[in-house]
Design a protein around this motif. Structure first.
Motif, PDB file in Angstrom:
ATOM      1  N   GLU A  73      38.525  50.383  20.366  1.00  0.00           N
ATOM      2  CA  GLU A  73      39.894  50.968  20.876  1.00  0.00           C
ATOM      3  C   GLU A  73      39.969  50.722  22.488  1.00  0.00           C
ATOM      4  O   GLU A  73      41.193  50.106  23.175  1.00  0.00           O
ATOM      5  CB  GLU A  73      40.155  52.289  20.749  1.00  0.00           C
ATOM      6  N   ALA A  74      38.893  50.979  23.334  1.00  0.00           N
ATOM      7  CA  ALA A  74      38.842  50.785  24.630  1.00  0.00           C
ATOM      8  C   ALA A  74      39.255  49.218  25.011  1.00  0.00           C
ATOM      9  O   ALA A  74      39.528  48.875  26.035  1.00  0.00           O
ATOM     10  CB  ALA A  74      37.486  51.202  25.252  1.00  0.00           C
ATOM     11  N   ILE A  75      38.620  48.287  24.198  1.00  0.00           N
ATOM     12  CA  ILE A  75      38.799  46.909  24.500  1.00  0.00           C
ATOM     13  C   ILE A  75      40.097  46.447  24.098  1.00  0.00           C
ATOM     14  O   ILE A  75      40.876  45.702  24.439  1.00  0.00           O
ATOM     15  CB  ILE A  75      37.632  46.029  23.596  1.00  0.00           C
ATOM     16  N   ASP A  76      40.746  46.811  22.530  1.00  0.00           N
ATOM     17  CA  ASP A  76      41.727  46.502  22.049  1.00  0.00           C
ATOM     18  C   ASP A  76      42.917  46.843  22.823  1.00  0.00           C
ATOM     19  O   ASP A  76      44.140  46.179  22.669  1.00  0.00           O
ATOM     20  CB  ASP A  76      41.770  46.873  20.586  1.00  0.00           C
ATOM     21  N   SER A  77      42.889  47.897  23.525  1.00  0.00           N
ATOM     22  CA  SER A  77      44.031  48.629  24.205  1.00  0.00           C
ATOM     23  C   SER A  77      44.257  47.879  25.538  1.00  0.00           C
ATOM     24  O   SER A  77      45.378  48.077  26.151  1.00  0.00           O
ATOM     25  CB  SER A  77      43.677  49.955  24.350  1.00  0.00           C
ATOM     26  N   GLY A  78      43.307  46.931  25.954  1.00  0.00           N
ATOM     27  CA  GLY A  78      43.367  46.503  27.231  1.00  0.00           C
ATOM     28  C   GLY A  78      42.818  47.136  28.526  1.00  0.00           C
ATOM     29  O   GLY A  78      42.714  47.030  29.534  1.00  0.00           O
ATOM     30  N   LYS A  79      42.378  48.516  27.880  1.00  0.00           N
ATOM     31  CA  LYS A  79      41.990  49.404  29.153  1.00  0.00           C
ATOM     32  C   LYS A  79      40.675  48.961  29.778  1.00  0.00           C
ATOM     33  O   LYS A  79      40.495  49.111  31.156  1.00  0.00           O
ATOM     34  CB  LYS A  79      41.745  50.870  28.310  1.00  0.00           C
ATOM     35  N   ALA A  80      39.556  48.427  29.019  1.00  0.00           N
ATOM     36  CA  ALA A  80      38.413  48.074  29.496  1.00  0.00           C
ATOM     37  C   ALA A  80      38.648  46.908  30.507  1.00  0.00           C
ATOM     38  O   ALA A  80      38.060  46.854  31.575  1.00  0.00           O
ATOM     39  CB  ALA A  80      37.470  47.574  28.477  1.00  0.00           C
ATOM     40  N   LEU A  81      39.362  45.971  30.123  1.00  0.00           N
ATOM     41  CA  LEU A  81      39.803  44.912  31.162  1.00  0.00           C
ATOM     42  C   LEU A  81      40.299  45.433  32.389  1.00  0.00           C
ATOM     43  O   LEU A  81      39.875  44.865  33.397  1.00  0.00           O
ATOM     44  CB  LEU A  81      40.646  43.925  30.385  1.00  0.00           C
ATOM     45  N   LYS A  82      41.234  46.307  32.195  1.00  0.00           N
ATOM     46  CA  LYS A  82      41.959  46.864  33.306  1.00  0.00           C
ATOM     47  C   LYS A  82      40.727  47.433  34.156  1.00  0.00           C
ATOM     48  O   LYS A  82      41.078  47.385  35.463  1.00  0.00           O
ATOM     49  CB  LYS A  82      42.780  47.909  32.997  1.00  0.00           C
ATOM     50  N   ARG A  83      40.251  48.169  33.630  1.00  0.00           N
ATOM     51  CA  ARG A  83      39.170  48.788  34.470  1.00  0.00           C
ATOM     52  C   ARG A  83      38.045  47.629  35.231  1.00  0.00           C
ATOM     53  O   ARG A  83      37.791  48.020  36.514  1.00  0.00           O
ATOM     54  CB  ARG A  83      38.069  49.433  33.781  1.00  0.00           C
ATOM     55  N   LEU A  84      37.795  46.882  34.752  1.00  0.00           N
ATOM     56  CA  LEU A  84      37.005  45.794  35.218  1.00  0.00           C
ATOM     57  C   LEU A  84      37.802  45.083  36.602  1.00  0.00           C
ATOM     58  O   LEU A  84      37.219  45.013  37.416  1.00  0.00           O
ATOM     59  CB  LEU A  84      36.310  44.593  34.366  1.00  0.00           C
ATOM     60  N   LEU A  85      38.982  44.797  36.387  1.00  0.00           N
ATOM     61  CA  LEU A  85      39.883  44.126  37.444  1.00  0.00           C
ATOM     62  C   LEU A  85      40.037  45.185  38.508  1.00  0.00           C
ATOM     63  O   LEU A  85      40.091  44.833  39.486  1.00  0.00           O
ATOM     64  CB  LEU A  85      41.312  43.681  36.617  1.00  0.00           C
ATOM     65  N   ASN A  86      40.217  46.504  37.955  1.00  0.00           N
ATOM     66  CA  ASN A  86      40.394  47.422  39.063  1.00  0.00           C
ATOM     67  C   ASN A  86      39.351  47.617  40.046  1.00  0.00           C
ATOM     68  O   ASN A  86      39.096  47.744  41.204  1.00  0.00           O
ATOM     69  CB  ASN A  86      40.698  48.972  38.585  1.00  0.00           C
ATOM     70  N   TYR A  87      38.039  47.466  39.202  1.00  0.00           N
ATOM     71  CA  TYR A  87      36.760  47.563  40.083  1.00  0.00           C
ATOM     72  C   TYR A  87      36.713  46.430  41.363  1.00  0.00           C
ATOM     73  O   TYR A  87      36.461  46.704  42.364  1.00  0.00           O
ATOM     74  CB  TYR A  87      35.533  47.498  39.131  1.00  0.00           C
ATOM     75  N   ILE A  88      37.274  45.300  40.893  1.00  0.00           N
ATOM     76  CA  ILE A  88      37.203  44.066  41.614  1.00  0.00           C
ATOM     77  C   ILE A  88      38.081  44.338  42.856  1.00  0.00           C
ATOM     78  O   ILE A  88      37.343  44.202  44.075  1.00  0.00           O
ATOM     79  CB  ILE A  88      37.485  42.779  41.065  1.00  0.00           C
TER      80      ILE A  88
END
Length: 591
Positions: A569-584
């Motif tokens: 769910e963390a991947i499919d919702s886009g949340k995990a991608l958003k976290r990585l982009l936020n980190y950068i």
């Protein structure tokens, strides 16, 4: 050709806007953006999935073009990240070190012809007849002769000197003893009982200065196949580190003595006390560890020398776990021998993140509700240990630090703490767990992932694919009470040991994606998975997030199926991608 030879320095995500109505921005994005030197963007087209980046070189392309990796600075491949200021070792002697500077059962004696070539190379080098990369470094001399001495003094008959090695040494030693410096002669024959000629030098050698004298005294025990106490190892490390270098050479302690010390302890098999000293001696080098105000923090101990063959998942797993409150601290280096493979620091740097964070800045990222994980470089966390990277390349084989650096707590947490570490060689599973318990964490886990890293696989097990314990072997402990850390005696711990079979959890068996030292390929595969592309990489990220959560006893992961579903769910919702982009993005805003 000209386009191929123009490496692109970093990925840029500045043009990606997170739309709350479309939380997974890569579903409509059709290009990766690479930031060029002039500040403009060049688009690399993608059809229905992320294709391999054509504008950067990978190892296969280099081979096709007939180029050496040393001929080009290409940030898309891992060898580029080696510090060019480090002197390169003599390859002929380094290959011999790989054979003779290892354990009592793994050592492979040299043939007479091979021994002649190696000793002839050493002789010509110490006479000044070899230049630049052909020179045999002092550290190489120390490691090679330490290996030979320990084999002669303490190894079983099968891995002691071969007849060919003896004949070669009988011919070359009378010449070498006139050319080698006293510290190397001491290493080669510390008690005057091996070589015969020049036998008075070793027994009377004491070194220069207090620190070196302590090192010499410890080496006498090590070269005889013995062990040191915790305080003795700790004292030596504090005396000689950080290693002070000028033009790539030590200005303090003898590099020959230090390399002999490090490889000698690994060849003898470190005791618990010796490993403890390597693990905690520099804990307070920069003061007490910062404490993050989070309820759970997992320290990820990937092998610092990276992956050379397969996809490395931990950076993407950390982004997934942060979505449901499981914070992670990753740590490592940009480049580390002997493998010199793809590391988290290389990937983050290539994507444009700040990789020079201080401990306090990393703490802020962990506490940030829009990020929830951090990476810290050994360069910033433990300068003394970081100063050994060049010496470690000259040693060739992994020293004790290769084990203990995976069990670090650079940042602490107010809540639960866990440590996860990868391993490959038999005999280091229990020592790693011992070190974790000494750290006083709530749970600990060691994983035999692919390449000795943390990535468990969905690949079918092959009987001939791995020596010893199988890939996906896990063992560890977790506290019985959620608020109580495990004591060193294990009284409050529940231990476990198992082999994870991905098919038992509904995963289809798939071959592991290869990256072959390509930083950009590893990033592309990981981003495609976080974008929601199903397949082997997606499955590996889900498997490694959910299984680790379950085995560590994380909240909400008691049922392994639930743990895997929340990772999906963390991947499919886009949340995990958003976290990585936020980190950068956020990593550059910290002060």
């Amino acid at each position: 050709m000209r386009a191929l030879l123009t490496p692109e320095p970093s990925l840029s995500f500045s043009s990606i806007n997170i739309n709350p109505r479309n939380p997974n921005p890569f579903r409509t994005l059709t290009s990766l953006h690479f930031l060029k030197r002039d500040g403009d963007f060049r688009l690399i087209g993608r059809k229905s999935h992320l294709t391999a980046t054509r504008a950067v070189l990978d190892s296969a392309t280099l081979e096709q073009l007939g180029l050496k990796e040393s001929d080009i600075r290409n940030p898309a491949i891992s060898p580029t990240y080696r510090n060019s200021k480090l002197p390169k070792p003599n390859q002929k002697v380094l290959d011999a070190q790989a054979r003779v500077c290892t354990g009592p059962t793994q050592t492979r004696p040299l043939s007479e012809e091979h021994a002649f070539k190696v000793l002839d190379t050493i002789l010509r080098s110490v006479r000044g007849e070899l230049k630049d990369e052909e020179q045999v470094s002092k550290a190489q001399l120390g490691a090679f002769f330490a290996g030979m001495t320990i084999r002669a003094n303490a190894f079983p008959e099968a891995t002691q000197w071969s007849e060919g090695e003896r004949r070669a040494m009988n011919i070359f030693w009378p010449l070498l003893v006139r050319a080698l410096p006293p510290d190397v002669i001491f290493i080669a024959d510390p008690e005057g009982s091996i070589m015969g000629l020049g036998s008075s030098i070793g027994p009377h050698f004491v070194g220069n200065g207090t620190g070196e004298m302590r090192l010499v005294g410890s080496l006498r025990e090590i070269l005889a196949g013995g062990h040191l106490g915790y305080e003795e190892v700790q004292g030596v490390l504090r005396d000689v580190l950080p290693l002070k270098l000028e033009d790539g050479k030590s200005t303090g302690v003898s590099e020959s003595l230090l390399s002999a010390f490090l490889i000698g302890q690994r060849m003898n098999g470190e005791t618990d006390g010796e490993l403890k000293a390597y693990c905690i001696t520099f804990d307070n080098e920069l003061g007490p560890a910062p404490v993050a105000g989070v309820s759970s923090l997992t320290h990820y101990g990937e092998p610092y020398d990276g992956n050379t063959r397969y996809f490395r998942s931990t950076l993407f797993v950390a982004a997934v776990r942060s979505c449901y409150g499981e914070s992670s601290l990753l740590h490592g280096v940009e480049w580390m021998p002997p493998k010199g493979g793809v590391t988290e620091e290389q990937m983050l740097k290539f994507m444009g993140a700040n990789t020079t964070l201080s401990l306090l800045q990393a703490k802020e990222l962990i506490e940030d509700e829009e990020v929830g994980f951090a990476y810290i470089s050994l360069r910033e966390a433990r300068p003394s240990l970081y100063s050994l990277i060049g010496l470690r390349e000259q040693i060739k084989k992994r020293p004790p630090l290769a084990t203990t650096e995976k069990v670090q707590q650079f940042i602490r947490a107010k809540g639960r703490e866990s440590i996860v570490a990868g391993f490959y060689h038999e005999g280091y599973e229990e020592p790693l767990l011992m070190l974790m318990k000494r750290r006083g964490v709530h749970s600990g886990l060691v994983v035999k992932g692919e390449e000795g890293a943390l990535s468990m696989t969905t690949r079918l097990r092959s009987a001939s694919s791995s020596k010893g314990l199988p890939v996906n072997h896990c063992s560890g402990f977790r506290s019985v009470g959620s608020e109580t850390a495990c004591g060193f005696d294990g009284a409050s711990c529940q231990s476990f040991r198992l082999e994870v079979n991905a098919m038992d959890y509904g995963f289809e068996p798939t071959d592991t994606p290869r990256t072959d030292r390509s930083v950009s390929k590893n990033i592309e595969l990981g981003l495609a998975a976080l974008h929601g592309k199903k397949g082997p990489v997606y499955d590996r990220i889900v498997l490694n997030a959910g299984i680790v959560d379950h085995l560590l006893g994380c909240d909400g992961a008691e049922d392994v199926s639930v743990a895997l579903d929340r990772a999906r769910e963390a991947i499919d919702s886009g949340k995990a991608l958003k976290r990585l982009l936020n980190y950068i993005k956020v990593s550059h805003k910290l002060k």
